[in-house]
Design an enzyme around this catalytic site. Sequence first.
Site, PDB file in Angstrom:
ATOM      1  N   CYS A 161      -0.053  -4.322   4.094  1.00 53.58           N
ATOM      2  CA  CYS A 161       0.908  -4.260   5.200  1.00 53.58           C
ATOM      3  C   CYS A 161       0.796  -5.992   5.623  1.00 53.58           C
ATOM      4  O   CYS A 161      -0.007  -6.693   5.360  1.00 53.58           O
ATOM      5  CB  CYS A 161       0.170  -3.324   6.210  1.00 53.58           C
ATOM      6  SG  CYS A 161      -0.056  -1.599   5.716  1.00 53.58           S
ATOM      7  N   ARG A 207       5.334  -7.368   2.204  1.00 50.49           N
ATOM      8  CA  ARG A 207       4.213  -6.703   1.962  1.00 50.49           C
ATOM      9  C   ARG A 207       4.031  -5.345   2.267  1.00 50.49           C
ATOM     10  O   ARG A 207       2.982  -4.727   2.137  1.00 50.49           O
ATOM     11  CB  ARG A 207       3.357  -7.447   2.956  1.00 50.49           C
ATOM     12  CG  ARG A 207       2.885  -8.781   2.762  1.00 50.49           C
ATOM     13  CD  ARG A 207       1.712  -9.082   3.911  1.00 50.49           C
ATOM     14  NE  ARG A 207       0.738  -9.774   3.288  1.00 50.49           N
ATOM     15  CZ  ARG A 207      -0.287  -9.691   3.000  1.00 50.49           C
ATOM     16  NH1 ARG A 207      -1.004  -8.417   3.071  1.00 50.49           N
ATOM     17  NH2 ARG A 207      -1.136 -10.617   2.420  1.00 50.49           N
ATOM     18  N   TRP A 212       2.722  -0.338   4.487  1.00 53.38           N
ATOM     19  CA  TRP A 212       2.689   0.059   3.222  1.00 53.38           C
ATOM     20  C   TRP A 212       1.852   1.517   3.224  1.00 53.38           C
ATOM     21  O   TRP A 212       0.568   1.310   3.290  1.00 53.38           O
ATOM     22  CB  TRP A 212       2.381  -0.958   2.073  1.00 53.38           C
ATOM     23  CG  TRP A 212       2.552  -0.416   0.596  1.00 53.38           C
ATOM     24  CD1 TRP A 212       3.566  -0.412   0.074  1.00 53.38           C
ATOM     25  CD2 TRP A 212       1.489   0.449  -0.129  1.00 53.38           C
ATOM     26  NE1 TRP A 212       3.300   0.211  -1.236  1.00 53.38           N
ATOM     27  CE2 TRP A 212       1.943   0.659  -1.447  1.00 53.38           C
ATOM     28  CE3 TRP A 212       0.128   0.695   0.235  1.00 53.38           C
ATOM     29  CZ2 TRP A 212       1.236   1.111  -2.514  1.00 53.38           C
ATOM     30  CZ3 TRP A 212      -0.599   1.410  -0.756  1.00 53.38           C
ATOM     31  CH2 TRP A 212      -0.156   1.792  -1.982  1.00 53.38           C
ATOM     32  N   ASN A 221      -4.255  -3.762   8.777  1.00 55.20           N
ATOM     33  CA  ASN A 221      -4.204  -3.512   7.345  1.00 55.20           C
ATOM     34  C   ASN A 221      -5.369  -3.137   6.751  1.00 55.20           C
ATOM     35  O   ASN A 221      -6.321  -4.073   6.813  1.00 55.20           O
ATOM     36  CB  ASN A 221      -3.668  -4.968   6.961  1.00 55.20           C
ATOM     37  CG  ASN A 221      -3.296  -5.160   5.603  1.00 55.20           C
ATOM     38  OD1 ASN A 221      -3.427  -4.092   4.583  1.00 55.20           O
ATOM     39  ND2 ASN A 221      -3.554  -6.579   5.002  1.00 55.20           N
ATOM     40  N   GLY A 222      -5.465  -2.193   5.872  1.00 50.42           N
ATOM     41  CA  GLY A 222      -6.814  -2.004   5.186  1.00 50.42           C
ATOM     42  C   GLY A 222      -6.832  -0.513   5.134  1.00 50.42           C
ATOM     43  O   GLY A 222      -6.086   0.215   5.544  1.00 50.42           O
ATOM     44  N   GLU A 269       4.982  -7.882 -20.285  1.00 54.18           N
ATOM     45  CA  GLU A 269       5.414  -8.182 -19.026  1.00 54.18           C
ATOM     46  C   GLU A 269       7.036  -7.820 -18.989  1.00 54.18           C
ATOM     47  O   GLU A 269       7.491  -7.397 -17.971  1.00 54.18           O
ATOM     48  CB  GLU A 269       5.491  -9.753 -19.013  1.00 54.18           C
ATOM     49  CG  GLU A 269       6.127 -10.597 -17.616  1.00 54.18           C
ATOM     50  CD  GLU A 269       5.301 -10.178 -16.544  1.00 54.18           C
ATOM     51  OE1 GLU A 269       4.554  -9.246 -16.258  1.00 54.18           O
ATOM     52  OE2 GLU A 269       6.113 -10.564 -15.412  1.00 54.18           O
ATOM     53  N   LYS A 315       8.350  -5.774 -16.140  1.00 56.20           N
ATOM     54  CA  LYS A 315       9.467  -6.087 -14.884  1.00 56.20           C
ATOM     55  C   LYS A 315      10.586  -5.107 -14.923  1.00 56.20           C
ATOM     56  O   LYS A 315      10.960  -4.810 -13.722  1.00 56.20           O
ATOM     57  CB  LYS A 315      10.238  -7.453 -15.568  1.00 56.20           C
ATOM     58  CG  LYS A 315       9.273  -8.790 -15.365  1.00 56.20           C
ATOM     59  CD  LYS A 315       9.289  -9.377 -13.999  1.00 56.20           C
ATOM     60  CE  LYS A 315       8.074  -8.726 -13.213  1.00 56.20           C
ATOM     61  NZ  LYS A 315       6.791  -9.643 -13.105  1.00 56.20           N
ATOM     62  N   GLU A 318       9.289  -1.932 -12.957  1.00 55.09           N
ATOM     63  CA  GLU A 318       9.091  -1.920 -11.453  1.00 55.09           C
ATOM     64  C   GLU A 318      10.456  -2.177 -10.781  1.00 55.09           C
ATOM     65  O   GLU A 318      10.462  -1.980  -9.395  1.00 55.09           O
ATOM     66  CB  GLU A 318       8.208  -2.854 -11.353  1.00 55.09           C
ATOM     67  CG  GLU A 318       8.365  -4.339 -11.407  1.00 55.09           C
ATOM     68  CD  GLU A 318       7.275  -5.256 -11.288  1.00 55.09           C
ATOM     69  OE1 GLU A 318       6.555  -5.028 -10.327  1.00 55.09           O
ATOM     70  OE2 GLU A 318       7.101  -6.470 -11.643  1.00 55.09           O
ATOM     71  N   HIS A 356       2.390   3.346 -35.095  1.00 59.14           N
ATOM     72  CA  HIS A 356       1.392   4.279 -34.833  1.00 59.14           C
ATOM     73  C   HIS A 356       1.350   4.930 -33.687  1.00 59.14           C
ATOM     74  O   HIS A 356       0.509   5.638 -33.097  1.00 59.14           O
ATOM     75  CB  HIS A 356      -0.185   3.255 -34.333  1.00 59.14           C
ATOM     76  CG  HIS A 356      -0.498   2.357 -35.791  1.00 59.14           C
ATOM     77  ND1 HIS A 356      -1.154   3.012 -36.919  1.00 59.14           N
ATOM     78  CD2 HIS A 356      -0.237   1.119 -36.078  1.00 59.14           C
ATOM     79  CE1 HIS A 356      -1.375   1.932 -37.887  1.00 59.14           C
ATOM     80  NE2 HIS A 356      -0.620   0.658 -37.481  1.00 59.14           N
ATOM     81  N   LYS A 359       4.230  -6.255  -2.126  1.00 58.25           N
ATOM     82  CA  LYS A 359       3.448  -7.769  -2.923  1.00 58.25           C
ATOM     83  C   LYS A 359       2.068  -7.896  -2.233  1.00 58.25           C
ATOM     84  O   LYS A 359       1.972  -7.449  -1.058  1.00 58.25           O
ATOM     85  CB  LYS A 359       4.321  -8.893  -2.187  1.00 58.25           C
ATOM     86  CG  LYS A 359       4.121 -10.202  -3.071  1.00 58.25           C
ATOM     87  CD  LYS A 359       5.212 -10.677  -3.947  1.00 58.25           C
ATOM     88  CE  LYS A 359       5.020 -11.851  -4.480  1.00 58.25           C
ATOM     89  NZ  LYS A 359       5.211 -11.854  -6.142  1.00 58.25           N
TER      90      LYS A 359
END
Length: 620
Positions: free
Chosen positions: A2, A27, A74, A100-101, A493, A497, A500, A516, A615
């Site tokens: 947050c 955030r 968040w 936040n937490g 990556e 990308k 997301e 495989h 983020k």
Amino acid sequence: MCGIVGYIGPAKASQILIDGLKRLEYRGYDSAGVAVHTPAGFAVAKKTGRVANLEREAARHVLTGTCGIGHTRWATHGGVTDANAHPHVSSDGQIALIHNGVIENFSAIKRFVTGKGYTFQSETDTEVLANLIAYHYAKEPAPAADAEPSRLLESVRKSLLHVEGTYGIVVMSRDHPGELVSARRGSPLILGIGRGENLIASDVSAIVGRTQNVVYLKDGELARVTADAFAITSLTQGDDVVPVISQVNWSIADSALGDFAHYMEKEIFEQPQALENAMRGRFSEDGSTAQFGGLNVTPNELRQVDRLLFTACGTAWHACLVTEYLVERFARVPAEVDYASEFRYRNTPLDPNSLLFVLSQSGETIDTLAALREAKRRGYRGLAITNVVGSTIAREADGGIYQHVGPEIGVASTKAFTSQLLLGAMVALYLGRMRDMSYADGKAYVAALKAAPDLVRRTLTQAEHIRGIAQRYAGYNDMLFLGRLALFPIALEGALKLKEISYIHAEGYPAAEMKHGPIALVSERCPSVFFVTKGELFPKVVSSMQEIKARKGPIIAVCTEGLELPPGLADEVIPIPDCHEAVLPIVATIPIQLLAYYIAVARHCDVDKPRNLAKSVTVE
Ligand code: F6R
């Protein structure tokens, strides 16, 4: 996760808070809210969704005070609703709080305060803490005017002694409009020291518009902030802490979007400059090796290192994988990579000559921080590669390397990743030159790294071509990314990308592994992106492509210039410059960033704020 901001001073708080929240929105963007002191008590406005929604909501309230707190959420405890948005006010109206937490023992505290008559309007753990502080505040004797410590400070301190979990909080009391109290354990908090005004925030980006002078709070510290003073004490001992004021080297202009449509686009195109900044002053005068100012490990100690461990999360973990490859290839030092979230619990055996590197753009990722702390607890040295100066990881590491790429605001990491690749390559060079790498090879390696910004610039000229490809492939629901050796992590990556920001299912594999299992996914509805480079593996990669083609899978080839692919094998070709092995992962990253970006734009996705993400992951 947050975002937190608090303001106290002579100006109207609500606008400063909302401006700060706009810069903190990356955030968390489930909901946002502000609370300010008014003569009639707290005025609170909060709304689900973006800060723009809050701004509209705020216009319907009288938010006249000059002291207030704001939050972007968040969601952890409780769904995305207006009631669960912060700030939370205690049921007696005395305390307003942003957090936040995660309060882990919130059930026990809730039972306790419910027994004392406090009631709840939300499902959050935060409201529990607001009521607990209110309970202690009510019990705390009213001190003489101007007495230190304040009644609010003492009630926050007493409450936090009962809290298990993580928090960065800012608290106001209805009866004391002239102060904010803040405390942290596990979630970042920064004091912004202005002239006749002070701020508290989770990131410097919320502060730099008003001051460049900051104090980074440490875990276990408690701050009391008024308009023209601040004091920091230790939470458990109550001792005064002597603050260290630092200067922030980012300006508000660094986080401006300019002419770009999205921060991700801006940050992709900033990469040549970002790489130049990350390497500046970091090559020896004779141009044969790297040099780092802040490693705090002597060359002699580094020569004793016989095992390197790299740990990180997400994209930064991919940078670790490339670095592992380069360190083993060029320095011949055994290297391992672990997810930070696993490393912290795995009890990996370490020997005295092991050296740990953590990689973290934000320097606040809780799992990466915990991995660093775990290694240090066991007596090992932990170094960090991080972007945010003064971040918790930067401060707790024994030494390290700053990325110096400026604020990264797009939730999907781009310029931070390529600069981590660059610095990883420089670490491999530095260690290699201490061992077997010749002077001539060192010179060639340095020359190649110095050329990287220009090669990236050249690759960026493919943007329009890649946009065209993206438009043709934006309707697919699955995609594979396949590469070998140091380009296998770039395949991972590429897949990350894409998923997301565009919500397309994507997977990255070493190209030869495809047989495989993942090949079962291949059909005309599942394209594959291949990294194709010259060298002994070229024919092997071509064989893998042929196996895909035989099953009607469309192929996009990211291919070094000058390579001849069998006619008709690739449906699309994105040329990249041929370059040194240490630079190739950086250059090969550019097309997959652009491809993901343009596909997400074509699908009308919110590129900078992808769903469910935020983020800087500061909760476990
Ligand atoms: C993906 C992304 C994340 C971060 C990860 C670690 O685009 O940005 O996977 O890389 O959350 O973050 P930092 O580097 O801040 O520790």
